[in-house]
Design an enzyme around this catalytic site. Sequence first.
Site, PDB file in Angstrom:
ATOM      1  N   ASP A  96       2.991 -43.795  18.770  1.00 18.96           N
ATOM      2  CA  ASP A  96       3.206 -44.551  17.849  1.00 18.96           C
ATOM      3  C   ASP A  96       2.485 -43.890  16.675  1.00 18.96           C
ATOM      4  O   ASP A  96       3.067 -43.917  15.337  1.00 18.96           O
ATOM      5  CB  ASP A  96       2.509 -45.669  18.043  1.00 18.96           C
ATOM      6  CG  ASP A  96       3.281 -46.692  19.020  1.00 18.96           C
ATOM      7  OD1 ASP A  96       4.322 -46.178  19.678  1.00 18.96           O
ATOM      8  OD2 ASP A  96       2.833 -47.848  19.598  1.00 18.96           O
ATOM      9  N   CYS A 126      -1.020 -44.149  26.746  1.00 20.02           N
ATOM     10  CA  CYS A 126      -0.555 -44.514  25.403  1.00 20.02           C
ATOM     11  C   CYS A 126      -0.190 -46.061  25.294  1.00 20.02           C
ATOM     12  O   CYS A 126       0.149 -46.563  26.410  1.00 20.02           O
ATOM     13  CB  CYS A 126       0.310 -43.766  24.716  1.00 20.02           C
ATOM     14  SG  CYS A 126       0.412 -43.540  22.799  1.00 20.02           S
ATOM     15  N   ASP A 127      -0.112 -46.545  23.916  1.00 17.57           N
ATOM     16  CA  ASP A 127       0.383 -48.142  23.872  1.00 17.57           C
ATOM     17  C   ASP A 127       1.270 -48.642  24.959  1.00 17.57           C
ATOM     18  O   ASP A 127       1.267 -49.598  25.468  1.00 17.57           O
ATOM     19  CB  ASP A 127       0.698 -48.474  22.474  1.00 17.57           C
ATOM     20  CG  ASP A 127      -0.354 -47.956  21.491  1.00 17.57           C
ATOM     21  OD1 ASP A 127      -1.271 -47.350  21.910  1.00 17.57           O
ATOM     22  OD2 ASP A 127      -0.407 -48.365  20.427  1.00 17.57           O
ATOM     23  N   LYS A 128       2.466 -48.129  24.738  1.00 19.66           N
ATOM     24  CA  LYS A 128       3.577 -48.803  25.442  1.00 19.66           C
ATOM     25  C   LYS A 128       3.824 -48.378  27.001  1.00 19.66           C
ATOM     26  O   LYS A 128       4.463 -49.072  27.865  1.00 19.66           O
ATOM     27  CB  LYS A 128       5.161 -48.550  24.780  1.00 19.66           C
ATOM     28  CG  LYS A 128       4.970 -48.816  23.136  1.00 19.66           C
ATOM     29  CD  LYS A 128       4.553 -50.304  22.804  1.00 19.66           C
ATOM     30  CE  LYS A 128       4.172 -50.308  21.576  1.00 19.66           C
ATOM     31  NZ  LYS A 128       3.271 -49.392  21.202  1.00 19.66           N
ATOM     32  N   GLU A 158       5.614 -51.315  14.295  1.00 16.72           N
ATOM     33  CA  GLU A 158       4.410 -51.891  13.934  1.00 16.72           C
ATOM     34  C   GLU A 158       4.303 -51.604  12.340  1.00 16.72           C
ATOM     35  O   GLU A 158       4.449 -50.617  11.822  1.00 16.72           O
ATOM     36  CB  GLU A 158       3.301 -50.845  14.605  1.00 16.72           C
ATOM     37  CG  GLU A 158       3.227 -51.212  16.107  1.00 16.72           C
ATOM     38  CD  GLU A 158       1.821 -49.941  16.646  1.00 16.72           C
ATOM     39  OE1 GLU A 158       1.702 -50.531  17.932  1.00 16.72           O
ATOM     40  OE2 GLU A 158       1.671 -49.103  16.131  1.00 16.72           O
ATOM     41  N   SER A 177      -0.134 -52.562  14.884  1.00 15.12           N
ATOM     42  CA  SER A 177      -0.853 -51.559  15.549  1.00 15.12           C
ATOM     43  C   SER A 177      -2.308 -52.017  15.775  1.00 15.12           C
ATOM     44  O   SER A 177      -2.941 -52.968  14.983  1.00 15.12           O
ATOM     45  CB  SER A 177      -1.271 -50.044  14.714  1.00 15.12           C
ATOM     46  OG  SER A 177      -2.179 -49.569  15.369  1.00 15.12           O
TER      47      SER A 177
END
Length: 566
Positions: free
Chosen positions: A91, A132-134, A452, A478
């Site tokens: 991201d 990481c985020d996802k 985001e 984000s």
Amino acid sequence: MNDKTSPSAENLRKHSSEVVDGIECAPARSMLRAVGFTDEDFKKPQIGIASTWANVTPCNMHIDGLARIAEAGANAAGGKGVIFNTITISDGIANGTEGMKYSMVSREIIADSIEAVAGCEGFDGLIAIGGCDKNMPGCIMGLARLNRPSVFVYGGTIKPGAGHTDIISVFEAVGQHAKGELSAIQVKQIEEVAIPGPGSCGGMYTANTMASAIEALGMSLPGSSAQDAVSSDKENDCQRAGEAVMNLLRLDIKPRDIMTKSAFENAIKVVITLGGSTNAVLHLIGMARTVDVDLDLEDFVRIGKDTPLLADIRPSGKYMMSELVAIGGIQPLMKRMLDKGMLDGSCLTVTGKTLAENLADVQDYPADQQIIMPFDKPIKADSHLVILKGNLASEGAVAKITGKEGLRFEGRARVYSGEEAALAGILNGEVVAGDVIVIKDEGPKGGPGMREMLSPTSAVMGKGLGKSVALITDGRFSGGSHGFVVGHITPEAFEGGVIGLVQTGDNILIDAVTREISVSVSDEELATRRAAWVRPAPKYTRGVLAKYARLVSSASTGAVTDLNLD
């Protein structure tokens, strides 16, 4: 404690035995010998290790090494570890570009790929390592779909950059440059030092939020969410994960035994106390749907009324995750919450023990620490994750309001279709104090992909407009976004939502106390605008984004792609 009857030794291989036992499986054994299997290995439970290693982002650049340690841990505990990869995207790299549309899509691809590989290869247990985020919620969703004994391992947080900088420092430097406060050389100096090595972005952004949520959920080992990416603690975490998954196999404890409604409520409460990302709402609902737990926006409203914000951590606060790691991570916070009756201690975890048993001997924070506030002096007395409804969001929207931005904003709409147009409007001075920036056509279907809005929110903060403008969108934010921001507006513009009918100059009210988000336009005028509205043509007609747009559910139901398949 788990009261299941432990399976016999041969039943530990319920899935792998179908792949490697008997004369008819000689071809499979032959192929596995080529990758290092011995006769003895065919008698052991196979532990699939889903690695999200990739050199596309610092968040995941070290995970190949962690996967090998987890493999060694599984092998030492009597299993046979088999490493395989799934994808990750960044991201932080893609934000503000068309490529960011693939971010939420990647969560579904990760879940699909873990399910596909493990289902095909017959793994008996699983370890997934995400950074990481996802890829973290994607990993959990893949593990939950299979419902085999599983442990999640967080890749760990990054160290601060020089001058206490991180990735958000760079994004906000762009806005400061537009305002004339920083030269191009000064921006480059921040750019060069903000990301010093491996690990996930250093505040309570989405990665650290989701790692904390998953630990509170019971799906990772105690302490996993609050460790530096490059540390002996993180190596030990991986080694212990190998041992833990073998223990779960023996106890026959699976994700659905752990991921209960009470466990999700524990996770929500921990996310709120930490000041976590709005993405947690989207991901926790999506994860819950995977195990048929009924979790929705109203649960966040109910829980948020009695759960205070306690952590002074970026983006809204002062400190970084590495500084929370140094004082003990989230375990002492969870112990405080348990002692206060805020958490359900009976929930089962991947240790094979209950949450209360895991926390029994946890020591409190050092007396002089300033990161986690006491319950009687919270940063905010109730949740910063505020669920709003009104004629602008009849199905709900998610705001991140810590109180520092104020609790009410009323202003004139300045409408943009898409993130790029909004960012240009902010940077070129079109957006002024008193505006409510409206970014439409960025929802799960309309984007597609629900990008985001980190670049616009960072530009707002960099230009010094953080307290004088608001920003609303059918996209998302984000974990690094802060300011008066509202996302996940549903129905989205592509589905005929009112956000797609708002016009520049309309008056918009956002009230965190009454939980209202509305546009001051009469029902008759909205009906006239709706009659003239035409659904935009799909932006993609082939490939993964087109498939995603056709399958994805509303943000209010987790933006999952397997909700309406029956």
